[in-house]
Design a protein around this motif. Structure first.
Motif: not given
Lengths: 247, 263
Positions: A1-22
């Motif tokens: 059996m393989r041992e898990t070393i990293i586990e990601l569950r349903n990961v969401y990341v949002n960025f705040f982007i400057q709109k119109y290059g402001i």
């Protein structure tokens, strides 16, 4: 059996982007507050991923698919907005060549600084310094300010520091963004030997690269990222067939 | 098994963060002093020029001040601390963009490292300034001891203000430019080159809105008048320092979330 070393569950990341290059107050006030300053952009959309101990896991995908963001989540640099991440082991910092190199300082001083940034102790650094100088073939130039180095010398120092850290550190998980290979033909060969040694060390490696050959050689399993999700995971051949069909 | 691992991971992380903080501060200091001591002397040039100009121009303007050169000196030392520290901390995060995206340490380490280096530079600058203090007739009495708590409170105020400026500067790249053009105006708005008694009473209310005003008064009480600041003044500068620090810290923690995508 393989041992898990990293586990990601349903990961969401949002960025705040400057709109119109402001990106300045001046532009904001000139627009009289009419324009919205920021917009939220979903960069990772529900990532589920298990990485097993000792595995060499590759990530492919076109630019903007979210590969680097995923690596930063794995390295603990970005905390997910939603979802869970579990890491059972010590992660080495996200390694890119020349990160943390300070031009005003000498090569030797940079070894100390970068070593600390990579999480080495003082005694580790003292122990590694000679080896780094030898590997980088810089000789007496090591006590020169780095800003006077040629680009080749700079790259060799960067590679030597970065990978010495990989070799020495008992980090169980190594995250590598883009190929670590620099210099002339002779030095490239040395780089490759060192990478092979690191790969054989039994550490878990997560690699992002655009070089198919390198990926085929190193990786056991590859995930293909598309538009913030992992669209497919499989062995190397399977994914490259899929990937070259689609893009 | 996993519990002990979590604990050791935590300790490792903690000592790693401290090591990085010290390494970055040390790097700042080293770069500054790299070009021998000359780099250090250059940094003293600007306050010395201001000092000379003020002394030459205003020497006879304020007859109520017995020793105007000393009066200006005591103000300029701290003005120099304020203006250089805020300007340096302000760019600390944007200047570390690559590191910020590569290593997992709290972003507050970057301004904190610059703050440590600035504190070191301030202490070093006190050596020549103390010399000038003696030359211009400053007196060493036990009152001088009170400059330590005043300096700590002033530093706390500067740190808080700088944290606000630093985090805004990540999102709006012209905050630094704006701040550098506000600074000279602030120098004249604060009683550095003139005594506060000169301010017309009808404007006193506005002038006292400037937090720097109260620090300038406290510093003068100790260094020029050889007096212990009043309890009221202590309370004021303590309240401003704590307010600034908590505001700065919280604004920074709130805004750091999207540093990486904006840098």
């Amino acid at each position: 059996m393989r041992e898990t070393i990293i586990e990601l569950r349903n990961v969401y990341v949002n960025f705040f982007i400057q709109k119109y290059g402001i990106n300045s107050l001046k532009k904001y006030f000139l627009s009289l507050g009419k324009q919205k300053l920021f917009e939220q952009k979903q960069v990772l959309k529900g990532i589920n991923l298990d990485i097993y101990k000792g595995e060499k896991f590759g990530i492919v995908g076109i630019n903007g698919a979210g590969k680097t963001t995923l690596l930063r989540v794995l390295a603990g640099i970005i905390r997910p907005d939603r979802g869970q991440i579990k890491v059972y082991g010590r992660v080495a910092p996200l390694l890119g060549l020349g990160v943390g190199l300070e031009l005003e300082l000498s090569g030797r001083e940079n070894i100390g600084l970068c070593g600390t940034l990579m999480g080495l102790s003082k005694s580790d650094i003292r122990y590694l310094t000679r080896e780094i100088i030898e590997f980088s073939e810089l000789g007496e130039a090591i006590d020169m300010e780095v800003k006077r180095y040629s680009s080749g010398m700079l790259a060799r120092l960067g590679f030597a520091v970065t990978t010495a850290v990989l070799e020495s550190e008992k980090a169980e998980i190594l995250i590598i963004d883009e190929a670590l290979s620099v210099g002339d033909a002779g030095f490239k060969k040395k780089c490759k030997e060192r990478m092979d040694k690191i790969c054989q060390s039994g550490a878990t490696i997560i690699l992002v690269s655009h070089t198919e050959g390198e990926m085929r050689e190193i990786c056991d399993r590859i995930g293909c990222m598309e538009n913030g999700t992992i669209s497919r995971i499989g062995n190397t051949d399977e994914i490259f067939d899929y990937y070259s069909d689609r893009f | 098994m996993r519990h002990s691992r979590i604990l050791s991971n935590f300790l490792q992380r903690y000592s790693y963060t401290i090591n990085v903080l010290l390494a970055l501060a040390w790097k700042d200091i080293k770069i500054r002093y790299k070009k021998s001591l000359l780099g250090f002397f250059w940094s003293l040039l600007s306050p010395l020029i201001f000092l000379t100009i003020f002394i030459l121009v205003f020497k006879k303007a304020f007859p109520e001040l017995e020793n105007y050169p000393l009066f200006v000196l005591t103000g300029i030392i701290y003005w120099n601390f304020f203006s250089t520290t805020t300007a340096q901390i302000l760019i600390s995060v944007t200047a570390s963009a690559r590191l910020l995206k590569s290593i997992a340490i709290p972003s507050i380490v970057y301004p904190a490292a610059t703050a440590l280096a600035s504190a070191f530079n301030f202490i070093m600058s006190l050596i020549p300034f103390a010399l000038l203090f003696v030359l211009l007739g400053g007196k060493f009495t036990y009152h001088l001891l009170f400059i330590f708590p005043v300096t700590v409170l002033f530093a706390l105020f500067i740190l808080g203000l700088s944290l606000v400026l630093t985090s805004l500067n990540v999102y709006f790249s012209d905050v630094g430019i704006l701040w550098n053009s506000i600074l000279p105006a602030l120098l004249y708005f604060t009683p550095i080159a003139y005594p506060s008694s000169l301010i017309p009473p009808e404007y006193a209310g506005i002038v006292q809105l400037n937090p720097l005003y109260h620090y300038a008064i406290a510093i003068r009480e100790v260094l020029y008048w050889n007096r212990i600041p009043s309890l009221e003044l202590w309370l004021k500068i303590s309240a401003i320092a704590l307010f600034s620090f908590f505001l700065g810290y919280n604004v920074f923690r709130k805004l750091e979330r999207y540093f990486i995508s904006s840098i």
